[in-house]
Design a protein around this motif. Structure first.
Motif, PDB file in Angstrom:
ATOM      1  N   PHE A 184       0.832  -1.191   0.000  1.00  0.00           N
ATOM      2  CA  PHE A 184       0.000   0.000   0.000  1.00  0.00           C
ATOM      3  C   PHE A 184       0.879   1.258   0.000  1.00  0.00           C
ATOM      4  O   PHE A 184       0.616   2.225  -0.725  1.00  0.00           O
ATOM      5  CB  PHE A 184      -0.922  -0.023   1.217  1.00  0.00           C
ATOM      6  CG  PHE A 184      -2.092   0.909   1.138  1.00  0.00           C
ATOM      7  CD1 PHE A 184      -3.234   0.552   0.449  1.00  0.00           C
ATOM      8  CD2 PHE A 184      -2.060   2.141   1.771  1.00  0.00           C
ATOM      9  CE1 PHE A 184      -4.326   1.407   0.381  1.00  0.00           C
ATOM     10  CE2 PHE A 184      -3.140   2.999   1.714  1.00  0.00           C
ATOM     11  CZ  PHE A 184      -4.277   2.634   1.009  1.00  0.00           C
ATOM     12  N   TYR A 185       1.915   1.234   0.809  1.00  0.00           N
ATOM     13  CA  TYR A 185       2.863   2.356   0.862  1.00  0.00           C
ATOM     14  C   TYR A 185       3.530   2.562  -0.499  1.00  0.00           C
ATOM     15  O   TYR A 185       3.624   3.696  -0.991  1.00  0.00           O
ATOM     16  CB  TYR A 185       3.917   2.097   1.936  1.00  0.00           C
ATOM     17  CG  TYR A 185       5.054   3.092   1.936  1.00  0.00           C
ATOM     18  CD1 TYR A 185       4.930   4.303   2.626  1.00  0.00           C
ATOM     19  CD2 TYR A 185       6.235   2.833   1.252  1.00  0.00           C
ATOM     20  CE1 TYR A 185       5.965   5.226   2.619  1.00  0.00           C
ATOM     21  CE2 TYR A 185       7.276   3.754   1.249  1.00  0.00           C
ATOM     22  CZ  TYR A 185       7.140   4.945   1.926  1.00  0.00           C
ATOM     23  OH  TYR A 185       8.170   5.860   1.921  1.00  0.00           O
ATOM     24  N   LEU A 186       3.992   1.474  -1.108  1.00  0.00           N
ATOM     25  CA  LEU A 186       4.680   1.584  -2.395  1.00  0.00           C
ATOM     26  C   LEU A 186       3.746   2.097  -3.489  1.00  0.00           C
ATOM     27  O   LEU A 186       4.169   2.870  -4.363  1.00  0.00           O
ATOM     28  CB  LEU A 186       5.267   0.229  -2.798  1.00  0.00           C
ATOM     29  CG  LEU A 186       6.437  -0.264  -1.936  1.00  0.00           C
ATOM     30  CD1 LEU A 186       6.800  -1.696  -2.308  1.00  0.00           C
ATOM     31  CD2 LEU A 186       7.650   0.648  -2.088  1.00  0.00           C
ATOM     32  N   LEU A 187       2.490   1.685  -3.458  1.00  0.00           N
ATOM     33  CA  LEU A 187       1.533   2.168  -4.448  1.00  0.00           C
ATOM     34  C   LEU A 187       1.395   3.686  -4.382  1.00  0.00           C
ATOM     35  O   LEU A 187       1.429   4.371  -5.414  1.00  0.00           O
ATOM     36  CB  LEU A 187       0.165   1.519  -4.214  1.00  0.00           C
ATOM     37  CG  LEU A 187      -0.024   0.080  -4.704  1.00  0.00           C
ATOM     38  CD1 LEU A 187      -1.369  -0.453  -4.229  1.00  0.00           C
ATOM     39  CD2 LEU A 187       0.059   0.007  -6.227  1.00  0.00           C
ATOM     40  N   LEU A 188       1.240   4.219  -3.182  1.00  0.00           N
ATOM     41  CA  LEU A 188       1.009   5.650  -3.035  1.00  0.00           C
ATOM     42  C   LEU A 188       2.285   6.476  -3.188  1.00  0.00           C
ATOM     43  O   LEU A 188       2.287   7.500  -3.871  1.00  0.00           O
ATOM     44  CB  LEU A 188       0.364   5.939  -1.678  1.00  0.00           C
ATOM     45  CG  LEU A 188      -1.064   5.410  -1.491  1.00  0.00           C
ATOM     46  CD1 LEU A 188      -1.556   5.717  -0.074  1.00  0.00           C
ATOM     47  CD2 LEU A 188      -2.003   6.016  -2.513  1.00  0.00           C
ATOM     48  N   VAL A 189       3.361   6.037  -2.550  1.00  0.00           N
ATOM     49  CA  VAL A 189       4.580   6.853  -2.517  1.00  0.00           C
ATOM     50  C   VAL A 189       5.416   6.688  -3.784  1.00  0.00           C
ATOM     51  O   VAL A 189       5.849   7.684  -4.382  1.00  0.00           O
ATOM     52  CB  VAL A 189       5.409   6.534  -1.259  1.00  0.00           C
ATOM     53  CG1 VAL A 189       6.741   7.280  -1.274  1.00  0.00           C
ATOM     54  CG2 VAL A 189       4.618   6.907  -0.007  1.00  0.00           C
TER      55      VAL A 189
END
Length: 216
Positions: A184-189
């Protein structure tokens, strides 16, 4: 007295040298795993980049799966070793905080600190896990631990009396578990260009809106 002082000095020097050796191995290994992936990163290559004899690398950090596990545990704990969840400072702060919204803000802030270290390693782990039973076990273990810890957080939130009446503790835990994932972090950031600070603020706000009853 002089002999004791000398022995203490020698012991301190050896300890500092061992710590420096370990740190050099860890930094070199992390860099190579992230740049080249798990399979393409060999222990001799790590030893070469670190400028340390291969036998010393094995004696210091063990074999490659164990070294990668150490990197993951260090990324999670933010220290030079694995730290149980209940002993982490942010977990203690969350459990001590009486306000549900503030608990979620504290957890979002903790993830903002953890994910830049952890998420890139998890991406490497996910790619390598299907090819290595030991790494697959590590991946499954991390997922189970994260899910179990979210059950504890959900129970903590329910105890404040502010958890939405239509949400069970289990559903609450699943919602947090899905949104606190490295993916989820990698998708957004990484993919959408959010800053880590934007990720932190949005995550806390989303959890408060989704999970808690509005304050009167």
């Amino acid at each position: 007295m002089k002999k004791t002082t000398k022995r203490t000095y020698n012991s301190t020097s050896r300890r500092k040298a061992a710590e420096a050796t370990r740190q050099s191995i860890i930094e070199s290994a992390r860099q190579m795993f992230l740049e080249n992936g798990y399979a393409a990163t060999t222990m001799p290559a790590i030893a070469n980049v670190a400028g340390i004899a291969l036998d010393t690398v094995y004696a210091t950090v063990g074999k490659k799966p164990g070294l990668f596990r150490l990197l993951v545990e260090m990324a999670i704990s933010g220290s030079d070793k694995a730290v149980p969840a209940e002993a982490r400072d942010y977990v203690r702060a969350i459990r001590a905080e009486p306000d549900a919204a503030r608990k979620l803000q504290l957890y979002a802030a903790a993830l903002r600190a953890i994910q830049p270290r952890l998420a890139p390693l998890i991406r490497v782990l996910q790619g390598a896990a299907p090819l290595d039973p030991e790494l697959d076990m590590l991946w499954q273990n991390i997922s189970r631990r994260r899910a179990a810890n979210m059950q504890l957080l959900a129970k903590d939130l329910a105890a404040t009396g502010r958890l939405r009446s239509d949400l069970t503790e289990s559903k609450t835990a699943d919602i947090i578990w899905s949104m606190n994932s490295p993916e989820f972090y990698l998708l957004l950031v990484e993919q959408r260009g959010w800053s880590p600070e934007e990720y932190k603020r949005w995550l806390a706000d989303a959890w408060i809106r989704i999970l808690l009853e509005p304050q009167a």
